[in-house]
Motif scaffolding. Structure first.
Motif, short mmCIF file in Angstrom:
data_model
loop_
_atom_site.label_atom_id
_atom_site.label_comp_id
_atom_site.label_asym_id
_atom_site.label_seq_id
_atom_site.Cartn_x
_atom_site.Cartn_y
_atom_site.Cartn_z
N ASP A 249 0.85 -1.19 0.00
CA ASP A 249 0.00 0.00 0.00
C ASP A 249 0.89 1.25 0.00
O ASP A 249 1.69 1.47 0.92
CB ASP A 249 -0.90 -0.01 1.24
N SER A 250 0.73 2.09 -1.02
CA SER A 250 1.56 3.27 -1.16
C SER A 250 1.12 4.44 -0.29
O SER A 250 1.91 5.34 -0.01
CB SER A 250 1.57 3.75 -2.62
N ARG A 251 -0.13 4.44 0.12
CA ARG A 251 -0.70 5.61 0.78
C ARG A 251 0.03 6.02 2.06
O ARG A 251 0.31 7.21 2.25
CB ARG A 251 -2.19 5.41 1.04
N PRO A 252 0.37 5.09 2.96
CA PRO A 252 1.06 5.52 4.19
C PRO A 252 2.43 6.16 3.92
O PRO A 252 2.89 6.99 4.71
CB PRO A 252 1.23 4.22 4.98
N LEU A 253 3.07 5.81 2.80
CA LEU A 253 4.39 6.34 2.51
C LEU A 253 4.36 7.85 2.26
O LEU A 253 5.36 8.54 2.51
CB LEU A 253 4.99 5.63 1.29
N GLY A 254 3.25 8.35 1.77
CA GLY A 254 3.16 9.78 1.45
C GLY A 254 2.52 10.62 2.53
O GLY A 254 2.33 11.83 2.35
N ALA A 255 2.19 10.00 3.65
CA ALA A 255 1.57 10.75 4.75
C ALA A 255 2.63 11.33 5.67
O ALA A 255 3.63 10.68 5.98
CB ALA A 255 0.64 9.82 5.54
N ASP A 256 2.43 12.56 6.10
CA ASP A 256 3.30 13.21 7.09
C ASP A 256 4.76 13.22 6.64
O ASP A 256 5.66 12.77 7.36
CB ASP A 256 3.17 12.49 8.44
N VAL A 257 5.00 13.74 5.44
CA VAL A 257 6.36 13.82 4.91
C VAL A 257 6.77 15.28 4.69
O VAL A 257 5.91 16.14 4.50
CB VAL A 257 6.50 13.04 3.58
N MET A 258 8.08 15.54 4.74
CA MET A 258 8.59 16.83 4.30
C MET A 258 8.62 16.84 2.78
O MET A 258 8.94 15.83 2.15
CB MET A 258 10.00 17.07 4.84
N ALA A 259 8.32 17.98 2.21
CA ALA A 259 8.30 18.09 0.76
C ALA A 259 9.70 17.87 0.19
O ALA A 259 10.70 18.32 0.77
CB ALA A 259 7.78 19.46 0.34
N TYR A 260 9.76 17.21 -0.95
CA TYR A 260 11.04 16.98 -1.64
C TYR A 260 11.77 18.30 -1.87
O TYR A 260 12.97 18.42 -1.63
CB TYR A 260 10.76 16.28 -2.97
N SER A 261 11.03 19.30 -2.34
CA SER A 261 11.64 20.61 -2.64
C SER A 261 12.19 21.27 -1.38
O SER A 261 13.25 21.92 -1.41
CB SER A 261 10.62 21.53 -3.32
N GLN A 262 11.49 21.11 -0.27
CA GLN A 262 11.94 21.69 1.00
C GLN A 262 13.25 21.04 1.48
O GLN A 262 14.19 21.72 1.88
CB GLN A 262 10.85 21.51 2.07
N LEU A 263 13.31 19.72 1.37
CA LEU A 263 14.52 19.01 1.77
C LEU A 263 15.68 19.35 0.82
O LEU A 263 16.80 19.61 1.26
CB LEU A 263 14.27 17.51 1.75
N ALA A 265 16.17 21.98 -0.86
CA ALA A 265 16.61 23.36 -0.67
C ALA A 265 17.57 23.52 0.50
O ALA A 265 18.37 24.47 0.53
CB ALA A 265 15.40 24.27 -0.48
N LEU A 266 17.50 22.62 1.47
CA LEU A 266 18.39 22.71 2.63
C LEU A 266 19.86 22.64 2.22
O LEU A 266 20.74 23.19 2.89
CB LEU A 266 18.10 21.58 3.61
N PHE A 267 20.13 21.96 1.12
CA PHE A 267 21.52 21.71 0.73
C PHE A 267 21.93 22.47 -0.53
O PHE A 267 23.07 22.33 -0.98
CB PHE A 267 21.69 20.20 0.50
N ALA A 268 21.05 23.29 -1.02
CA ALA A 268 21.31 23.96 -2.30
C ALA A 268 22.49 24.93 -2.23
O ALA A 268 23.20 25.12 -3.21
CB ALA A 268 20.06 24.69 -2.78
N ASP A 269 22.70 25.56 -1.08
CA ASP A 269 23.75 26.59 -0.99
C ASP A 269 24.93 26.11 -0.17
O ASP A 269 25.71 26.91 0.36
CB ASP A 269 23.17 27.87 -0.40
N ARG A 270 25.11 24.81 -0.01
CA ARG A 270 26.18 24.29 0.84
C ARG A 270 27.34 23.77 0.01
O ARG A 270 27.19 23.39 -1.14
CB ARG A 270 25.63 23.18 1.75
#
Length: 270
Positions: A249-263, A265-270
């Protein structure tokens, strides 16, 4: 003064007033995430670092992997980093100092070093060797000494304050900058140790402890999450993976996650 030496001085200052909260990381990603949440400093958890490399906790992680992990973390954060080095991965004080020098070389400004079930005199020798090494490198390394009097029950309950203070005096004389007493939760005992240790007192997060503001009133200067955050992440991973492997079941995998773009971005300027 080098930027690292300035950062080390700043890390010392964080123990003089208020209560320093440390949410322990175990790799560059978790360290950067914790920093992004407003952490004044980042600490590692030896257990989390060991598990992330497929080793059990307990001075068994190869030193080269530890140094590489710390180098990765320093690359992505801008706040001070203190490293849990367990017992130093050796009983030879000179070898322990060499290991710690390697961590200073890649940017660490603090360490945790524990007595475990060993002779306090051995820890004193390790501290002395480390302090000489850090002085040679021009960095006032913050050596936070952990005593396991409470965690391992190294003294009867009625003597634990006395034994902890006796060890604190020895470690302070050897050059320690802080005292970490995991397992200590009783208010009267916390206040007694904080008042008489002569070192900033660090506690390990436990459900029996009150919130930060009250701990500060007790005299505590540092509170560490320890391995609890990493253990929670492993538990969450176990639940998600076992569920997915059970029914796909794929549904639980997408619940309560940080957005890909947000994660990302944490490393974009490092």
């Amino acid at each position: 003064m080098s930027a690292q030496a300035q950062q080390a001085d700043h890390f010392h200052s964080l123990h003089r007033d208020g209560l320093l909260l440390l949410a322990n990381a175990w790799d560059a990603g978790t360290a950067r995430l914790i920093e992004s949440l407003g952490a004044k400093a980042v600490a590692t958890t030896s257990a989390g670092v060991a598990w992330s490399h497929g080793y059990p906790d307990g001075d068994l992680l190869p030193v080269r992997r530890l140094v590489a992990t710390i180098a990765d973390i320093v690359r992505v954060i801008r706040v001070p980093l203190t490293v849990d080095v367990e017992g130093g991965y050796s009983d030879d004080p000179a070898a322990v100092a060499e290991t710690v020098a390697g961590l200073i070389d890649v940017g660490a400004v603090g360490i945790n070093l524990e007595d475990g079930g060993g002779d306090p005199e051995l820890l004193c020798a390790k501290i002395e060797h480390i302090k000489r090494a850090s002085a040679r490198l021009g960095v006032a390394l913050f050596v936070n000494t952990r005593t396991d009097v409470y965690l391992r029950g190294l003294a009867p309950p009625e003597r634990r304050v006395e034994e902890t203070l006796a060890r604190a005096a020895r470690y302070r004389a050897a050059g320690a900058d802080g005292l970490f007493v995991p397992g200590l939760t009783d208010e009267t005992e916390v206040r007694a140790i904080a008042a008489d240790a002569g070192l900033p007192l660090n506690l390990l997060a436990r459900p029996a402890l009150p919130a930060a503001a009250e701990l500060e009133r007790w005299g505590v200067r540092r509170l560490s999450a320890g391995s609890d955050i990493s253990q929670s992440v492993f538990a969450r991973t176990s639940a998600l993976a076992s569920g997915f492997l059970s029914d796909g079941d794929s549904r639980p995998l997408g619940a309560d996650v940080m957005a890909y773009s947000q994660l990302n971005a944490l490393f974009a300027d490092r």
